[in-house]
Scaffold this motif. Structure first.
Motif, PDB file in Angstrom:
ATOM      1  N   UNK A  29      63.936  46.616  48.433  1.00 42.95           N
ATOM      2  CA  UNK A  29      63.846  45.166  48.614  1.00 42.95           C
ATOM      3  C   UNK A  29      65.214  44.509  48.452  1.00 42.95           C
ATOM      4  N   UNK A  30      65.963  44.922  47.442  1.00 44.40           N
ATOM      5  CA  UNK A  30      67.286  44.349  47.223  1.00 44.40           C
ATOM      6  C   UNK A  30      68.262  44.782  48.317  1.00 44.40           C
ATOM      7  N   UNK A  31      68.119  46.009  48.794  1.00 42.50           N
ATOM      8  CA  UNK A  31      68.985  46.491  49.883  1.00 42.50           C
ATOM      9  C   UNK A  31      68.752  45.696  51.158  1.00 42.50           C
ATOM     10  N   UNK A  32      67.502  45.492  51.513  1.00 41.41           N
ATOM     11  CA  UNK A  32      67.182  44.732  52.722  1.00 41.41           C
ATOM     12  C   UNK A  32      67.725  43.313  52.613  1.00 41.41           C
ATOM     13  N   UNK A  33      67.552  42.688  51.451  1.00 39.43           N
ATOM     14  CA  UNK A  33      68.046  41.329  51.253  1.00 39.43           C
ATOM     15  C   UNK A  33      69.558  41.248  51.359  1.00 39.43           C
ATOM     16  N   UNK A  34      70.261  42.366  51.075  1.00 37.67           N
ATOM     17  CA  UNK A  34      71.720  42.413  51.172  1.00 37.67           C
ATOM     18  C   UNK A  34      72.205  42.843  52.555  1.00 37.67           C
ATOM     19  N   UNK A  35      71.268  43.035  53.504  1.00 35.09           N
ATOM     20  CA  UNK A  35      71.589  43.427  54.876  1.00 35.09           C
ATOM     21  C   UNK A  35      72.248  44.797  54.933  1.00 35.09           C
ATOM     22  N   UNK A  36      71.964  45.655  53.981  1.00 40.84           N
ATOM     23  CA  UNK A  36      72.654  46.926  53.831  1.00 40.84           C
ATOM     24  C   UNK A  36      71.931  48.028  54.606  1.00 40.84           C
TER      25      UNK A  36
ATOM     26  N   UNK B  75      62.223  41.963  56.240  1.00 33.40           N
ATOM     27  CA  UNK B  75      62.390  43.223  56.953  1.00 33.40           C
ATOM     28  C   UNK B  75      63.751  43.262  57.610  1.00 33.40           C
ATOM     29  N   UNK B  76      64.220  44.467  57.888  1.00 38.76           N
ATOM     30  CA  UNK B  76      65.334  44.668  58.805  1.00 38.76           C
ATOM     31  C   UNK B  76      64.768  45.182  60.114  1.00 38.76           C
ATOM     32  N   UNK B  77      65.362  44.762  61.206  1.00 42.68           N
ATOM     33  CA  UNK B  77      64.921  45.212  62.522  1.00 42.68           C
ATOM     34  C   UNK B  77      66.137  45.369  63.418  1.00 42.68           C
ATOM     35  N   UNK B  78      66.058  46.291  64.350  1.00 43.00           N
ATOM     36  CA  UNK B  78      67.084  46.457  65.374  1.00 43.00           C
ATOM     37  C   UNK B  78      66.494  45.947  66.676  1.00 43.00           C
ATOM     38  N   UNK B  79      67.165  44.943  67.267  1.00 43.20           N
ATOM     39  CA  UNK B  79      66.653  44.312  68.484  1.00 43.20           C
ATOM     40  C   UNK B  79      67.735  44.321  69.564  1.00 43.20           C
ATOM     41  N   UNK B  80      67.344  43.977  70.771  1.00 42.02           N
ATOM     42  CA  UNK B  80      68.301  43.919  71.880  1.00 42.02           C
ATOM     43  C   UNK B  80      69.350  42.848  71.596  1.00 42.02           C
ATOM     44  N   UNK B  81      70.580  43.151  72.019  1.00 37.21           N
ATOM     45  CA  UNK B  81      71.662  42.199  71.804  1.00 37.21           C
ATOM     46  C   UNK B  81      71.389  40.861  72.487  1.00 37.21           C
TER      47      UNK B  81
END
Length: 381
Positions: free
Chosen positions: A219-226, A330-336
């Motif tokens: 949770x802390x990692x996701x919040x730090x965008x890591x 959440x972290x997600x990878x999306x189209x540029x």
């Protein structure tokens, strides 16, 4: 590797992949997040892989293959590095620390045998020795607020300190530094002998230190965008897409596999995909899982009466957690090409979960340098 003694602590609940060999939590993940954030707790990461490289040529040899300069790594100094394929895709991510005699590489556990085998094949005639020592050494983590650790570490322990907090001098950041979510990310990992784990678990039992599970750390990692290799990386991942150039890539270093692609994307193009953080609607108490589709809702120019917005797949969730202050994220990878203001939906467990996008790698991420336009052939100024 045998079962961790931390799993015998009161309240321990085994985690889900990729953390199925350690405790997800010990009864209250939210409280554990606060303990960890305040520097009062340790996290059992004994499922991580540990590789050592010994020999007088070790640093220059690793430097020739890694994305970050390692040839002058001083004893006790920390670094993060990537090993890329010939097309610049991320194959391995390692946390690096040298003790003066050996260079230690920490990585997600399942990746250790493959990297050790590949490194061993690349030795040629150099004076290096590669060993997967995961059976003999383990990792515990913390978020200390100083140079120490919240528990007394055994003799011989090595501490790796995460460089994610700021863009390194020879790196490059797509996300703005002002207000960056990782500015307070004071994360560290200690490499200890595996037979020291019972004593560390005993320190938790005695009250000498508190404990937190993998869910709290996530949770802390996701919040730090890591970004994390086990969750955010797939076979197409370029380091630019995860803003990994800030901590793991040296742009002034050449002569490593994939370097041409790294330079090309930085100087001429833009990452084909980009990492975002999502603030999720928690009204349905649904937390997405890795791989859940992210779709964009695009209104038609002249919609007919009652016609719904067009749904277009734009990416996927890579990791998600319940944060003690931010709620479901959440972290997600999306189209540029996805606009920053486009309304997004995560399709999870048969339910649409509304998601507000926070840019990490911006949709309009520009090239790092200005490249002059060449005149067209046959046309004179």
């Amino acid at each position: 590797m045998s079962g961790s003694p931390f799993l015998a602590l009161p309240g321990a609940v085994v985690g889900d992949p990729p953390d199925e060999a350690v405790a997800a939590h010990y009864g209250n993940p939210m409280v554990e997040q606060r303990r960890l954030e305040e520097g009062r707790a340790i996290v059992d990461l004994s499922d991580r892989g540990v590789i050592t490289v010994a020999g007088p040529d070790r640093r220059s040899w690793l430097n020739s293959m890694a994305s970050r300069a390692l040839d002058h790594l001083a004893p006790g100094e920390s670094a993060e590095a990537l090993f890329l394929d010939a097309s610049g895709h991320v194959e391995h991510a390692v946390h690096v620390v040298d003790d003066g005699e050996r260079t230690w590489l920490v990585l997600d556990g399942g990746a250790a045998p493959g990297l050790a085998t590949w490194l061993d094949r690349m030795r040629f005639m150099l004076r290096v020795e590669v060993a997967d020592v995961s059976d003999g050494f383990a990792v515990v983590a913390a978020m200390p607020h100083d140079d120490g650790f919240p528990v007394e570490l055994p003799d011989g322990a090595l501490v790796w300190r995460d460089p994610w907090r700021q863009v390194l001098p020879d790196g490059y950041g797509y996300a703005a530094e002002v207000g960056h979510a990782g500015a307070d990310w004071n994360y560290a990992e200690a490499i200890v002998a595996r037979d020291a784990l019972p004593a560390l678990a005993g320190a938790v039992r005695s009250g000498a230190v508190e404990v937190a599970g993998a869910l709290a750390l996530e949770a802390l990692r996701i919040a730090a965008w890591r970004p994390r290799f086990a969750t955010e990386v797939d076979e197409r991942t370029l380091p630019h897409e995860l803003d990994w150039l800030r901590s793991a890539v040296d742009l002034h270093k050449g002569c490593y596999r994939g370097q041409e692609t790294v330079a090309k994307v930085v100087n001429l193009g833009r990452p084909p995909r980009r990492l975002v953080m999502l603030h999720l609607d928690g009204s349905d108490t649904i937390l997405p899982k890795s791989g859940d589709p992210v779709v964009g809702l695009k209104a038609r120019p002249e919609p007919a009466a009652g016609e719904a917005a067009e749904r277009r797949p734009v990416g996927a969730v890579t990791s998600a957690a319940m944060h003690h202050e931010l709620g479901p994220i959440a972290l997600a990878v999306i189209k540029r090409s996805v606009p920053a203001d486009l309304e997004l939906i995560v399709e999870s467990h048969g339910i649409d979960v509304a998601a507000a996008q926070v840019e990490i790698v911006p949709a309009g991420a520009a090239a790092a340098v200005d490249v002059p336009r060449l005149p067209r052939l046959g046309i004179r100024p």
